[in-house]
Design an enzyme around this catalytic site. Structure first.
Site, short mmCIF file in Angstrom:
data_model
loop_
_atom_site.label_atom_id
_atom_site.label_comp_id
_atom_site.label_asym_id
_atom_site.label_seq_id
_atom_site.Cartn_x
_atom_site.Cartn_y
_atom_site.Cartn_z
N ARG A 1 66.62 -2.60 44.89
CA ARG A 1 66.96 -1.25 44.46
C ARG A 1 67.38 -1.29 42.99
NH1 ARG A 1 69.58 -1.45 49.62
NH2 ARG A 1 68.78 0.13 51.09
N LYS B 1 74.05 -1.47 50.04
CA LYS B 1 74.79 -0.29 50.46
C LYS B 1 75.84 -0.69 51.49
CE LYS B 1 71.32 3.28 49.58
NZ LYS B 1 70.52 4.37 50.17
N HIS C 1 61.71 3.24 42.22
CA HIS C 1 61.67 3.33 43.68
C HIS C 1 60.25 3.16 44.19
CE1 HIS C 1 64.01 3.97 47.23
NE2 HIS C 1 63.21 4.91 47.66
N ARG D 1 59.43 -0.41 44.34
CA ARG D 1 60.04 -0.97 45.56
C ARG D 1 59.15 -0.68 46.76
NH1 ARG D 1 65.02 -1.96 48.51
NH2 ARG D 1 65.44 -0.35 50.07
N HIS E 1 67.49 -2.08 54.55
CA HIS E 1 67.53 -0.81 55.28
C HIS E 1 68.54 -0.89 56.43
CE1 HIS E 1 63.18 0.38 54.00
NE2 HIS E 1 64.08 0.75 53.11
N TYR F 1 56.24 1.84 56.29
CA TYR F 1 55.27 0.98 55.61
C TYR F 1 54.16 0.50 56.54
CZ TYR F 1 58.92 1.22 52.16
OH TYR F 1 59.86 1.68 51.26
#
Length: 359
Positions: free
Chosen positions: A204, A228, A304, A307, A330, A339
């Protein structure tokens, strides 16, 4: 130790909390150990919109920061639905964005009802209207999301062509502009290292910006990042990314006049009277990608989207969704599943299949 970016987020957070009710600050303090400064700041922006809406609807006639707990307790389902309607149709928020704001409010109200306690050991609020509000159903299927993404990412031989374009061919497009040529030559190794690292790892933007020299493990082809939720993780990257990174590191200190105390991996050229180099900002990286993407003929490319490009190629090569989920950081495997719906015909040269040298 908090990074420069985290420190900036905390400063902004401190200022924003002054505009919000006291119980929001208490909630943020409760969440501080579990969420990153960026996430907490986003929560507070969402709360500011909500409390400002309460005042704009004349449900309260003083400043938003003075909204009392008993007003929250008396909000009706219809009023909250009105707020969500305003988000979508007046502020033009997408359904997924409305869901995110609703999730932030649900978390706050849950804290006020089920976690926080008065001196008498009673909850701050007895009635939680947010518990009665349902999330929007996202109408777009994974296939639809994937199809929209497909035209905006690198597929097939575009993956390597874009990297080579940044490394070499971009210079030919600006031959008539000496100033831009000099700027390109100054930052050529750094820029290709950044792009290679995103394309070779799926990092990220915030993770890339906050990288320090000590975060790179050269023997394992990996980088230590804070994901995150303030979770530490080692993310692997490709051999090509490592090669480009090492080329940049050869010139980093001398070309950018880097102070030995500056541990930032990616730095900008010295500016100002003191002439000190500094950590490259997120916005600088975004603008850099935009510049190369436009010249390459694919202006929709962004950090992004690079990515996403990595994730699509990784899936086509490795075909292991749990591993891809971990690589991307994630929290939900449903996000990673997107994906699996993107078509990619290039199965020959991906990320070196994340080949890690044996120790």
């Amino acid at each position: 130790m908090a990074s420069e970016s985290q420190q900036q987020h905390y400063k902004k957070l401190k200022l924003l909390l002054k505009e919000l009710p006291w119980y929001v600050e208490e909630y943020i303090d409760h969440k501080r150990r579990k969420l990153s400064a960026a996430s907490l700041l986003n929560y507070c922006h969402d709360y500011k919109i909500f409390f400002n809406w309460i005042v704009s609807e004349q449900l309260f006639t003083d400043e938003p920061k003075n909204i009392p707990l008993d007003l929250l307790e008396k909000l009706t389902v219809q009023q909250v639905e009105g707020f969500l309607y305003a988000l979508e149709y007046e502020l033009n928020n997408k359904e997924i964005t409305v869901n995110r704001k609703l999730s932030a409010l649900k978390s706050l109200f849950n804290y006020l009802q089920n976690i926080a306690e008065t001196k008498d050991l009673k909850p701050y609020i007895q009635r939680n209207v947010m518990a009665k509000i349902e999330f929007n159903e996202i109408k777009e299927s994974m296939e639809t999301i994937a199809n929209k993404m497909e035209g905006k990412i690198l597929l097939g031989d575009e993956y390597e062509r874009f990297r080579r374009f940044v490394a070499h061919d971009y210079g030919e497009t600006i031959q008539d502009n000496k100033k831009r040529q000099n700027f390109y030559k100054l930052n050529q190794e750094r820029d290709i290292a950044i792009i290679s690292l995103i394309l070779g790892s799926g990092l990220r933007l915030s993770e890339l910006v906050n990288l320090d020299l000590d975060d790179i493990d050269f023997s394992k082809y990996s980088a230590r990042v804070i994901r995150k939720g303030n979770k530490e993780q080692y993310v692997f990257f490709s051999k090509i990314a490592m090669d480009d990174l090492q080329e940049y590191l050869k010139i980093r200190e001398k070309r950018y006049h880097v102070d030995k105390n500056n541990k930032a991996l990616f730095v900008a050229a010295p500016m100002g009277p003191k002439g000190k180099s500094r950590r490259l900002t997120a916005r600088s990286i975004e603008k850099m990608i935009e510049k190369y993407a436009k010249a390459f003929g694919k202006p929709a490319l962004s950090v992004h989207k690079l990515r996403h490009s990595f994730a699509t190629r990784y899936h086509s090569e490795i075909n292991d969704v749990p591993k891809l989920r971990r690589q991307l950081g994630h929290s939900s495997i449903q996000t990673t599943m997107i994906y699996t719906h993107i078509r990619n015909d290039d199965l020959r040269s991906a990320v070196d299949k994340m080949d890690i040298p044996k120790e």
